[in-house]
Design a protein around this motif. Structure first.
Motif, mmCIF file in Angstrom:
data_model
loop_
_atom_site.group_PDB
_atom_site.id
_atom_site.type_symbol
_atom_site.label_atom_id
_atom_site.label_comp_id
_atom_site.label_asym_id
_atom_site.label_seq_id
_atom_site.Cartn_x
_atom_site.Cartn_y
_atom_site.Cartn_z
ATOM 1 N N UNK A 169 0.826 -1.215 0.000
ATOM 2 C CA UNK A 169 0.000 0.000 0.000
ATOM 3 C C UNK A 169 0.858 1.264 0.000
ATOM 4 N N UNK A 170 2.011 1.204 0.654
ATOM 5 C CA UNK A 170 2.902 2.372 0.687
ATOM 6 C C UNK A 170 3.486 2.639 -0.692
ATOM 7 N N UNK A 171 3.964 1.589 -1.348
ATOM 8 C CA UNK A 171 4.541 1.759 -2.688
ATOM 9 C C UNK A 171 3.465 2.156 -3.692
ATOM 10 N N UNK A 172 2.295 1.560 -3.568
ATOM 11 C CA UNK A 172 1.186 1.850 -4.485
ATOM 12 C C UNK A 172 0.737 3.301 -4.368
ATOM 13 N N UNK A 173 0.884 3.893 -3.178
ATOM 14 C CA UNK A 173 0.455 5.272 -2.965
ATOM 15 C C UNK A 173 1.517 6.309 -3.254
ATOM 16 N N UNK B 239 8.132 7.753 2.143
ATOM 17 C CA UNK B 239 6.811 7.177 2.411
ATOM 18 C C UNK B 239 6.170 7.921 3.579
ATOM 19 N N UNK B 240 4.952 8.381 3.377
ATOM 20 C CA UNK B 240 4.198 9.032 4.449
ATOM 21 C C UNK B 240 2.883 8.281 4.629
ATOM 22 N N UNK B 241 2.140 8.640 5.664
ATOM 23 C CA UNK B 241 0.883 7.962 5.997
ATOM 24 C C UNK B 241 1.112 6.459 6.104
ATOM 25 N N UNK B 242 2.158 6.101 6.816
ATOM 26 C CA UNK B 242 2.516 4.702 6.978
ATOM 27 C C UNK B 242 1.755 4.092 8.152
ATOM 28 N N UNK C 213 4.804 7.197 10.845
ATOM 29 C CA UNK C 213 6.085 7.874 10.733
ATOM 30 C C UNK C 213 6.481 8.032 9.266
ATOM 31 N N UNK C 214 7.055 9.183 8.953
ATOM 32 C CA UNK C 214 7.580 9.416 7.603
ATOM 33 C C UNK C 214 8.986 8.830 7.541
ATOM 34 N N UNK D 231 12.481 -0.119 7.528
ATOM 35 C CA UNK D 231 11.151 -0.736 7.544
ATOM 36 C C UNK D 231 10.126 0.112 8.290
ATOM 37 N N UNK D 232 10.601 1.028 9.136
ATOM 38 C CA UNK D 232 9.671 1.878 9.873
ATOM 39 C C UNK D 232 9.036 1.188 11.065
#
Length: 333
Positions: free
Chosen positions: A200-204, A217-220, A224-225, A297-298
């Motif tokens: 979902x992160x890559x798709x967005x 990547x945001x809205x994880x 965290x960004x 990986x966050x």
């Protein structure tokens, strides 16, 4: 209930705030008797024993709605949680929340388990329902203990993390390139493999977050960004892809079909997440630092990242060096 003068000239205060206990006392003056009457009435008005608080008769569904209005709406998955909680209210026959019976909940959980609901899902639901009581108590909306406080979650065996070998990565990418019905599947897959991103992160991802050889990547999931560097060739590939095909769109179904065509077998529920596990596993196997991996990986806690630590080269070498067979010559038969 009154103050009366007796035949002997003294004053009797005869006070009965409610039916039951009476307070009687003699005084020399009427003023003293009246003050005593006022004192008794005022103090007993504050006494919970004389003024019992009405019991909380709100239904479980009312508390769920109140929880969502005061807290749940702020959560990323708040609406999804509320949907789950509403379904639980129906299954439990929407009891008075303060009188929710833990054994009734446990019985419903057992039936759900026997019907195929996974232990993880059941544990999540228990956590959601507990949170309703805990949050509302913290907000002063209820004053009783959590009725599910002592209910234990199911013990869940740690699931083995599936990851792809170099050969399997090649097979998967060939399947995507030759037969995919969605042009976005390849660049999204490459991003997941290159940065350890969730699908979902890559798709967005949008163009503004791809610059200077790195992806942001945001809205994880952890809110965290995070920024991860990528190969310049991959950045160029993605930018050219956007020029030809536009922004990424929903592509997970096409990815799953490509995975099936590849013949690669993965545990249920780990299809797209296997790409994230593959990045992490290869990163550690090639000597990457576990703290660096946590940042990439966050993960909010190092414990999550430590699941990959057993793949570290030094860890694997120690398994051979420290085994009871170390130093012994093994003979073939």
């Amino acid at each position: 209930m009154s103050v009366k003068r007796r035949d002997d000239g003294r004053w009797l205060a005869d006070v009965q705030p409610i039916r039951g206990q009476r307070f009687r006392k003699l005084f020399d003056t009427k003023g003293e008797a009246l003050r005593y009457e006022t004192f008794i009435l005022a103090n007993k008005a504050k006494d919970s024993g004389w003024n019992p608080k009405a019991s909380d008769r709100r239904k479980l569904s009312e508390l769920v709605t109140l929880w969502y209005d005061l807290h749940g709406h702020m959560l990323k998955d708040g609406l999804r949680r509320k949907t789950r909680l509403d379904a639980m209210c129906v299954r439990l026959r929407n009891p008075v929340a303060a009188k929710l019976d833990a054994s009734v909940y446990a019985h419903d959980r057992r039936i759900r388990s026997e019907n195929g609901t996974s232990p993880k899902t059941l544990n999540n639901e228990l956590g959601y329902l507990r949170a309703v009581f805990n949050e509302l108590r913290g907000l002063g909306q209820i004053d009783y203990a959590n009725p599910l406080e002592l209910v234990k979650p199911f013990r869940i065996d740690e699931r083995e993390l599936s990851w792809l070998t170099d050969d399997q990565v090649t097979i998967l990418l060939d399947s995507i390139r030759k037969h995919s019905d969605n042009p976005h599947v390849e660049p999204i897959t490459l991003l997941c493999l290159a940065t350890g991103a969730r699908w979902s992160e890559a798709e967005g991802l949008i163009p503004a977050r791809l610059r200077n050889g790195s992806v942001t990547y945001s809205k994880t999931k952890s809110s965290r960004v995070r920024t991860v560097p990528i190969d310049p060739a991959l950045e160029t590939f993605i930018r050219e892809h956007w020029k030809r095909h536009g922004p990424f769109t929903g592509s997970i179904s096409s990815f799953r079909r490509a995975l099936v065509r590849s013949g690669i077998q993965l545990p249920k529920g780990q299809a797209s997440h296997a790409l994230r596990h593959t990045f992490a596993s290869h990163f550690i196997q090639k000597g990457g630092n576990i703290l660096t991996l946590q940042k990439i990986l966050g993960h909010s806690s190092l414990a999550m990242t430590m699941r990959y630590s057993h793949l570290a080269p030094e860890h694997l070498a120690e398994a051979v060096r420290l085994s009871p067979l170390a130093g012994h010559i093994l003979r073939s038969h």
